[in-house]
Design a protein around this motif. Sequence first.
Motif, PDB file in Angstrom:
ATOM      1  N   ALA A 138      -1.504   0.978 -48.966  1.00 44.16           N
ATOM      2  CA  ALA A 138      -0.992   2.398 -48.579  1.00 44.16           C
ATOM      3  C   ALA A 138       0.670   2.005 -48.258  1.00 44.16           C
ATOM      4  CB  ALA A 138      -1.378   2.308 -47.031  1.00 44.16           C
ATOM      5  N   GLY A 139       1.256   0.810 -47.768  1.00 41.37           N
ATOM      6  CA  GLY A 139       2.504   0.659 -48.155  1.00 41.37           C
ATOM      7  C   GLY A 139       3.296   0.909 -49.205  1.00 41.37           C
ATOM      8  N   ILE A 140       2.630   0.316 -50.531  1.00 42.56           N
ATOM      9  CA  ILE A 140       3.042   0.539 -51.650  1.00 42.56           C
ATOM     10  C   ILE A 140       3.078   1.866 -52.233  1.00 42.56           C
ATOM     11  CG2 ILE A 140       2.622   0.222 -54.264  1.00 42.56           C
ATOM     12  CD1 ILE A 140       1.292  -2.733 -53.219  1.00 42.56           C
ATOM     13  N   LEU A 141       2.138   2.700 -51.900  1.00 41.17           N
ATOM     14  CA  LEU A 141       2.091   4.066 -52.145  1.00 41.17           C
ATOM     15  C   LEU A 141       3.164   4.831 -51.439  1.00 41.17           C
ATOM     16  CD1 LEU A 141      -1.618   4.791 -52.222  1.00 41.17           C
ATOM     17  CD2 LEU A 141      -0.006   5.097 -54.112  1.00 41.17           C
ATOM     18  N   CYS A 142       3.316   4.294 -50.109  1.00 41.31           N
ATOM     19  CA  CYS A 142       4.469   5.077 -49.425  1.00 41.31           C
ATOM     20  C   CYS A 142       6.004   4.448 -49.461  1.00 41.31           C
ATOM     21  CB  CYS A 142       4.132   5.357 -47.818  1.00 41.31           C
ATOM     22  SG  CYS A 142       2.561   6.402 -47.689  1.00 41.31           S
ATOM     23  N   GLN A 143       6.013   3.344 -50.057  1.00 37.53           N
ATOM     24  CA  GLN A 143       7.118   2.393 -50.204  1.00 37.53           C
ATOM     25  C   GLN A 143       7.816   1.973 -48.975  1.00 37.53           C
ATOM     26  OE1 GLN A 143       9.478   5.065 -53.095  1.00 37.53           O
ATOM     27  NE2 GLN A 143       8.780   3.850 -54.609  1.00 37.53           N
ATOM     28  N   ARG A 144       6.962   1.748 -47.911  1.00 40.83           N
ATOM     29  CA  ARG A 144       7.422   1.098 -46.649  1.00 40.83           C
ATOM     30  C   ARG A 144       6.274   0.389 -45.923  1.00 40.83           C
ATOM     31  NH1 ARG A 144       6.404   6.031 -42.374  1.00 40.83           N
ATOM     32  NH2 ARG A 144       6.438   4.386 -40.868  1.00 40.83           N
ATOM     33  N   ARG A 145       6.530  -0.059 -44.817  1.00 42.84           N
ATOM     34  CA  ARG A 145       5.570  -1.149 -44.289  1.00 42.84           C
ATOM     35  C   ARG A 145       4.931  -0.229 -43.036  1.00 42.84           C
ATOM     36  NH1 ARG A 145       5.303  -6.630 -45.347  1.00 42.84           N
ATOM     37  NH2 ARG A 145       7.251  -7.561 -46.491  1.00 42.84           N
ATOM     38  N   PHE A 146       3.781  -0.587 -42.811  1.00 43.75           N
ATOM     39  CA  PHE A 146       2.887   0.080 -41.975  1.00 43.75           C
ATOM     40  C   PHE A 146       2.228  -0.849 -40.789  1.00 43.75           C
ATOM     41  CE2 PHE A 146       2.218   3.277 -45.065  1.00 43.75           C
ATOM     42  CZ  PHE A 146       2.999   4.469 -44.598  1.00 43.75           C
ATOM     43  N   ALA A 147       2.354  -0.812 -39.618  1.00 40.97           N
ATOM     44  CA  ALA A 147       2.125  -1.706 -38.600  1.00 40.97           C
ATOM     45  C   ALA A 147       0.650  -1.553 -38.298  1.00 40.97           C
ATOM     46  CB  ALA A 147       2.668  -1.638 -37.239  1.00 40.97           C
TER      47      ALA A 147
ATOM     48  N   GLY B 169       1.236   8.118 -42.645  1.00 41.09           N
ATOM     49  CA  GLY B 169       2.034   8.107 -43.710  1.00 41.09           C
ATOM     50  C   GLY B 169       1.597   8.953 -45.058  1.00 41.09           C
ATOM     51  N   LEU B 170       0.488   8.530 -45.331  1.00 46.01           N
ATOM     52  CA  LEU B 170       0.023   9.079 -46.629  1.00 46.01           C
ATOM     53  C   LEU B 170      -0.365  10.621 -46.480  1.00 46.01           C
ATOM     54  CD1 LEU B 170      -2.414   5.989 -47.488  1.00 46.01           C
ATOM     55  CD2 LEU B 170      -0.656   6.801 -48.994  1.00 46.01           C
ATOM     56  N   ILE B 171      -0.883  11.198 -45.453  1.00 46.17           N
ATOM     57  CA  ILE B 171      -0.996  12.499 -45.161  1.00 46.17           C
ATOM     58  C   ILE B 171       0.324  13.088 -45.263  1.00 46.17           C
ATOM     59  CG2 ILE B 171      -1.728  14.365 -43.674  1.00 46.17           C
ATOM     60  CD1 ILE B 171      -4.087  12.698 -45.074  1.00 46.17           C
ATOM     61  N   ALA B 172       1.350  12.488 -44.708  1.00 43.88           N
ATOM     62  CA  ALA B 172       2.678  13.183 -44.802  1.00 43.88           C
ATOM     63  C   ALA B 172       3.148  13.103 -45.956  1.00 43.88           C
ATOM     64  CB  ALA B 172       3.810  12.444 -43.707  1.00 43.88           C
ATOM     65  N   ARG B 173       2.782  12.433 -46.827  1.00 43.67           N
ATOM     66  CA  ARG B 173       3.296  12.209 -48.233  1.00 43.67           C
ATOM     67  C   ARG B 173       2.649  13.119 -49.437  1.00 43.67           C
ATOM     68  NH1 ARG B 173       6.389   7.745 -51.352  1.00 43.67           N
ATOM     69  NH2 ARG B 173       6.024   8.436 -53.400  1.00 43.67           N
ATOM     70  N   GLY B 174       1.507  13.925 -48.650  1.00 45.10           N
ATOM     71  CA  GLY B 174       0.965  14.979 -49.488  1.00 45.10           C
ATOM     72  C   GLY B 174      -0.546  14.565 -49.726  1.00 45.10           C
ATOM     73  N   ALA B 175      -1.149  13.676 -49.146  1.00 41.04           N
ATOM     74  CA  ALA B 175      -2.482  13.306 -49.353  1.00 41.04           C
ATOM     75  C   ALA B 175      -3.311  14.185 -48.762  1.00 41.04           C
ATOM     76  CB  ALA B 175      -3.055  11.589 -49.049  1.00 41.04           C
ATOM     77  N   ARG B 176      -4.477  14.794 -49.163  1.00 38.62           N
ATOM     78  CA  ARG B 176      -5.526  15.396 -48.450  1.00 38.62           C
ATOM     79  C   ARG B 176      -6.447  14.802 -47.492  1.00 38.62           C
ATOM     80  NH1 ARG B 176     -10.887  17.399 -48.449  1.00 38.62           N
ATOM     81  NH2 ARG B 176     -11.411  15.711 -50.102  1.00 38.62           N
ATOM     82  N   ARG B 177      -6.876  13.524 -47.894  1.00 36.84           N
ATOM     83  CA  ARG B 177      -7.798  12.739 -47.346  1.00 36.84           C
ATOM     84  C   ARG B 177      -7.596  11.460 -47.511  1.00 36.84           C
ATOM     85  NH1 ARG B 177     -13.571  12.800 -45.905  1.00 36.84           N
ATOM     86  NH2 ARG B 177     -13.600  11.504 -44.091  1.00 36.84           N
ATOM     87  N   VAL B 178      -7.534  10.313 -46.528  1.00 35.22           N
ATOM     88  CA  VAL B 178      -7.312   8.921 -46.834  1.00 35.22           C
ATOM     89  C   VAL B 178      -8.082   7.958 -45.840  1.00 35.22           C
ATOM     90  CG1 VAL B 178      -5.081   9.088 -48.004  1.00 35.22           C
ATOM     91  CG2 VAL B 178      -5.290   8.740 -45.413  1.00 35.22           C
ATOM     92  N   LEU B 179      -8.713   6.815 -46.352  1.00 36.24           N
ATOM     93  CA  LEU B 179      -9.416   5.968 -45.652  1.00 36.24           C
ATOM     94  C   LEU B 179      -8.558   4.830 -45.726  1.00 36.24           C
ATOM     95  CD1 LEU B 179     -12.134   6.620 -44.115  1.00 36.24           C
ATOM     96  CD2 LEU B 179     -11.553   8.168 -46.069  1.00 36.24           C
ATOM     97  N   VAL B 180      -8.080   4.202 -44.811  1.00 40.67           N
ATOM     98  CA  VAL B 180      -7.198   2.933 -44.745  1.00 40.67           C
ATOM     99  C   VAL B 180      -7.900   1.734 -43.808  1.00 40.67           C
ATOM    100  CG1 VAL B 180      -4.830   1.715 -44.451  1.00 40.67           C
ATOM    101  CG2 VAL B 180      -5.172   4.307 -44.916  1.00 40.67           C
ATOM    102  N   THR B 181      -8.126   0.684 -44.590  1.00 41.49           N
ATOM    103  CA  THR B 181      -8.939  -0.464 -43.875  1.00 41.49           C
ATOM    104  C   THR B 181      -7.813  -1.545 -43.708  1.00 41.49           C
ATOM    105  OG1 THR B 181      -9.309  -1.495 -46.223  1.00 41.49           O
ATOM    106  CG2 THR B 181     -11.041  -0.140 -44.778  1.00 41.49           C
ATOM    107  N   ASP B 182      -7.786  -2.526 -42.983  1.00 44.64           N
ATOM    108  CA  ASP B 182      -6.903  -3.446 -42.566  1.00 44.64           C
ATOM    109  C   ASP B 182      -7.672  -4.921 -42.270  1.00 44.64           C
ATOM    110  OD1 ASP B 182      -4.903  -5.177 -42.195  1.00 44.64           O
ATOM    111  OD2 ASP B 182      -4.404  -4.108 -40.287  1.00 44.64           O
ATOM    112  N   GLY B 183      -8.586  -5.369 -43.089  1.00 44.61           N
ATOM    113  CA  GLY B 183      -9.466  -6.546 -42.836  1.00 44.61           C
ATOM    114  C   GLY B 183     -10.475  -6.528 -41.610  1.00 44.61           C
ATOM    115  N   GLY B 184      -9.934  -7.333 -40.774  1.00 47.13           N
ATOM    116  CA  GLY B 184     -10.858  -7.498 -39.252  1.00 47.13           C
ATOM    117  C   GLY B 184     -10.327  -6.548 -38.163  1.00 47.13           C
TER     118      GLY B 184
END
Length: 297
Positions: A199-208, A216-231
Amino acid sequence: MKNAPDILCIGSVLWDIIGRTPVHMAAGADVPGRITRLPGGVAMNIAMTLCRFGLRPALLSAVGRDAEGDELIAAAERLGLDCGHVYRSEDLPTDRYMAVEGANGLIAAIADAHSLEAAGDKILRPLTDGALGRPDAPWAGAVALDGNLTVGLLADIAAAPAFAAADLRIAPASPGKAERLLPLLPMANATIYVNLEEAGILCQRRFASATEAAEGLIARGARRVLVTDGGRKAADGAPDGVIAADPPPVLVTRVTGAGDTFMAAHIVAERRGLPRVESLAAALDAAAQYVSGDIGS
């Protein structure tokens, strides 16, 4: 179409060669462990999980007409996958993926998907030649697409009428290939599955957090996103808001294929009509069972 598959899985179908050890590893480590060779690749992993959930997936990929390719197709068919639309190349070898995993996670991996890239749009011919769709009657079902295709082919898919009616589910395959998905991000019929780094690569920024990344991805124009972060907490983002959930705590015994399991389980949950929050929970449960070694091969 008679006997049409429930979903098309487009992308890498190859041999996974995975070395695993129960100890922590650093660069240059030489430790005892186990080495396995299994059918793999993002499209293949997703298809195998969908099959375990009772769906009938068809593969669209490139596999060589070599001994490894014949063995791979035979293994896939034994698992119940439809390989009738796979492009079999006379001059391209069957692709391979090699990874090393320790108790501290994925240490290193190399994906050799050059044959898939070289095959190009030949793998998509069934979507226009009448086998699975025609220009006047495009495939209107679900499609799981991975980012192992070339940038040019993914850009063509974003504008192709053959995909205009599909329920398109997309994964980048790896952080190194995440940018390939940029042309697909604004597609109205696309759902994107990424981890926090991708997600950070697609938006060219780091996310916490995954929630922040989904926003961030929705703001960039994505209609629907699922984001995972390990555990850590995962998120489901859409224009009407972001929801989040924690994965079950488990002992991690493997990581390769976890994201593919998450995506497949989420697709199945939504096909069953579960609401967003329950679909996210079902996908996290399936991924947790997978990494703990309770399901899958």
